[in-house]
Design an enzyme around this catalytic site. Sequence first.
Site, mmCIF file in Angstrom:
data_model
loop_
_atom_site.group_PDB
_atom_site.id
_atom_site.type_symbol
_atom_site.label_atom_id
_atom_site.label_comp_id
_atom_site.label_asym_id
_atom_site.label_seq_id
_atom_site.Cartn_x
_atom_site.Cartn_y
_atom_site.Cartn_z
ATOM 1 C CG ASP A 40 -2.099 -0.986 1.011
ATOM 2 O OD1 ASP A 40 -2.282 -1.480 -0.110
ATOM 3 O OD2 ASP A 40 -2.811 -1.254 1.997
ATOM 4 C CE LYS A 62 -7.601 -0.204 -1.584
ATOM 5 N NZ LYS A 62 -8.871 -0.051 -2.327
ATOM 6 C CG MET A 175 -8.828 6.486 6.737
ATOM 7 S SD MET A 175 -9.396 5.089 5.728
ATOM 8 C CE MET A 175 -10.050 3.980 7.006
#
Length: 257
Positions: A40, A62, A175
């Site tokens: 990632d 990602k 996030m």
Amino acid sequence: MSHDAQAGRVLLVGAGPGPVDLMTVRAVRAVESAQALLYDALISDDAIALAPPGCVRIQTGKRAGRLSMHQDEINRLMLRLARKGLRVVRLKGGDPSIFGRVGEESAFLQGHGVPVEVVPGVTAACAAAAQFGFPLTHRGEARRVVFTTARLEAGALAGDWSAASDPEATMAIYMGGEVAGALSERMIAAGRSPDTPAVAVEQAGGVEARLYPCTLGTLAAALGETRGGPVLIVIGEVAAQARSAGDVLEELSRAVG
């Protein structure tokens, strides 16, 4: 190099929050023995460098808000490499089972007859708590931890936030940096006091990690000071115990001195 088509397998490996010394021994060994490495965007160069010469290295992206390889493309790529008889390592930030789509990838691969092994890793919330000296649970203050993400749908914060009203729940929000204002409003509306201690941790676990102490009510303002790195938000009484990395190191120095 020849490969036995029956020997192909995929390891879904957690790289932890960034530094190689926070990877598990099993994770390091997995990367060191990889014949194909799919990693990632947030994986450190040091972790990628553990792969042996001749290993196929493919960056899959990602990262929230950035262009990346679609999940179905990643699934098909892992399957294709495994069917060539390769030992495939899918290297993910943090822990694969926490917002790492490990269930989707495992189900896809196993449905096509490919053996799968999951190697856990240190997740960002645990790394941040250790780095900045606060617990995620604490007697009399935090009896449970909720790991969640925050995103907007049609201009409103998505999901069920009823757990946010629990004063004994530590909320670890991944996030959520770009929706801090909406997050704060939603949690306050759910019943959480705006004076609830909170911290935002940028690049948790890494040498460049930064701590932004605040309250639920001032969360959006605190996030405005970050430098654009990945941000973890922790909300709950335990956040009041957070200390800067310098303070933690100073205390350790006095303890061993």
